[in-house]
Every structure is written in C-alpha cells, then in structure tokens.
Design an enzyme around this catalytic site. Sequence first.
Site, mmCIF file in Angstrom:
data_model
loop_
_atom_site.group_PDB
_atom_site.id
_atom_site.type_symbol
_atom_site.label_atom_id
_atom_site.label_comp_id
_atom_site.label_asym_id
_atom_site.label_seq_id
_atom_site.Cartn_x
_atom_site.Cartn_y
_atom_site.Cartn_z
ATOM 1 N N LYS A 1 1.044 4.100 -2.775
ATOM 2 C CA LYS A 1 0.765 5.411 -2.787
ATOM 3 C C LYS A 1 1.752 6.259 -2.913
ATOM 4 O O LYS A 1 1.547 7.595 -3.528
ATOM 5 C CB LYS A 1 0.103 5.606 -1.282
ATOM 6 C CG LYS A 1 -1.179 5.065 -1.000
ATOM 7 C CD LYS A 1 -2.317 5.464 -1.894
ATOM 8 C CE LYS A 1 -3.652 5.131 -1.500
ATOM 9 N NZ LYS A 1 -4.701 5.684 -2.667
ATOM 10 N N TYR B 1 0.865 -1.258 0.121
ATOM 11 C CA TYR B 1 0.195 -0.015 -0.002
ATOM 12 C C TYR B 1 1.054 1.311 0.125
ATOM 13 O O TYR B 1 0.540 2.358 -1.052
ATOM 14 C CB TYR B 1 -0.871 -0.108 1.101
ATOM 15 C CG TYR B 1 -1.708 1.080 1.444
ATOM 16 C CD1 TYR B 1 -2.921 1.264 0.483
ATOM 17 C CD2 TYR B 1 -1.569 2.242 2.396
ATOM 18 C CE1 TYR B 1 -4.012 2.340 0.882
ATOM 19 C CE2 TYR B 1 -2.452 3.166 2.556
ATOM 20 C CZ TYR B 1 -3.473 3.310 1.788
ATOM 21 O OH TYR B 1 -4.237 4.322 1.819
#
Length: 305
Positions: free
Chosen positions: A162, A158
């Site tokens: 991002k 993640y």
Amino acid sequence: MPTIDLTGKAAVVTGSGRGLGLAYAHALAAHGASVVVNDVDEAVADQAVKSIAEAGGTAVAEVVPVGTAEAADRLVSRAVHDFGRLDILVTNAGILRDKVLWKMTDDDFDAVIATHLKGTFTCARAAAVRMREQGEGGTLILVGSPAGQRGNFGQTNYAAAKAGIAAMARTWSMELGRAGITVNAIVPVAATAMTETIPAFAPYVEAMKNGEPLPDLLRKGEGFGTPEDCAALVPFLASEAARSITGQAIGIGGDKVALWSHPQEIRAAYADGGWTPDTLADAFPTSVGAELQTVGIPAPKLPEA
C-alpha cells in the site's frame, strides 16, 4: 456544485464482487458509467453485475485474478469490447496474509505483493496505454490503506504494497499529466470483513448489521463508516469536477474526508565538512531527533465497555 455525470464513460473496478469494490462499482454505475466488475469468484461477480443492473446501471463481469499482464489486458479489452472505450480504472483487488515478520513466509509476502502492488502496476499500465491511444484523458484511482501510510503490526506485506501504491500514484501523476490522465490514491476506512476482526470495532459493526446507525464517535471521530460512505470519492475523482486533482492521497470514511501529506523532511541540521558517528550522537537528540515520528495506525478512541 456541479452535477457528477459519467454517462458515456467506461470503468474497470478490480476486486469489485463484494465489499468496498462493489460499492465503488455501484457508485460509478449510479452516475452513468458502464462498469467491468472483476472478481475471482464467478458467482460473486455475476451477482454483483445483477445488483448493478437491478439498480438501473450497466455492468459486465470479467473473472480473473489480477496481478499478471495477461489479466490486466483481459480487463481493459473487456471494457473496450463491451463499451468501446476505457476512461476509469479503480485498482481495488487485494488479499491478506497477515503474520509478524519472523513468521511470514516467502509465499505470504509474494502473494500479497503480486495482487496489490504488481496488480496495480499491470492494470494501470494497460489502462494508461489504452487511455493514451484514445487521446481523451482518463482517471486512475489506486486504492491505498492507512497501513501503507503509517505501517501496521503484522502486515509487512500489505503495508509495503500500500505504501508503494501511494508512491506510484505520485509518480504516475507526473508521467501521465500531459495525456490528461489524473492519478490519485484513496485511503478508505470502512466496516469490512477485515475491520470486523478489530476488537474495538467489532461490537459496532455487529450493531450496524442489525440496523443500528454508527455513532458520531466513529463516523466523525474515527472517520469510520460503511463501504458506501467511501464510494462517494470514486465518481467524484472520475468526474470533470476533479480534473485538477492529481498525485494526491485522499482518505475517506464515515463523515470524514481528509488529505494525507506526502513524506517530507521536517527537521534538518548541518555540520561543516559533514557528519561523523560521534557528532551525530551528540547533536541528533536535540536537533533532528528532538521529536521523532510515531508509527502505526492510532488506536481508536472509543469508550470502554
């Protein structure tokens, strides 16, 4: 301040059946934009469209998991088919597969990268092609995270996705500038299904569900609030009031809005003829290494229970 009016504009918001994505879709519709709601669950997407219509807005649902070029083309085509154009893309869709490095599988990594990073890329590419054909500019709003800005324990996949999204915003702002297309990353912090799992926030989120307001120590001190608090940034960035804002990472949550810095050199040292391992070992602690940077999302400063 100018009135934010998006009448006549069409938007696609990925992952907008619930949570932050639904708040973004509602905010765009409330300011006049027609919205393509996207989710993988048809019932959820239909309910989102119904809620927007009941609030006086215009929306349609496109049920498809983002990631592939085919999914991106479907979303853009739906906007063009139903609304005649595409002006705004918000890439919000995402999933989590949290594990520490030594326990994370290839599937855990690939699934998150495919949805967040590749999904942002494919949707932005399809949107950019359409917006360039229209010749009237446009807006790409890429949803980032504090995890991508600072890293977060257990979120290799993640955080990497991002961080890549913020880098793509900077790159695309240069590539699409001549076409009048702005590209920014937003970094929302809100009470969602994910933040409910953080022990320090959990009692406050539960109290909020029971109708109690979040205290200032969260809304101001931590910049933590509701999805609707974060949603205000989206119609603003899509409006004429933000035409000069591009290539930025902007955080929002609770009562707080903030501009994140770009990665940049903060200290430098020089050695005639270049460095050796020994000269680095001697000089590093008192030169470039004198104040090493911290990592991770800072723990919330909340009173002890």
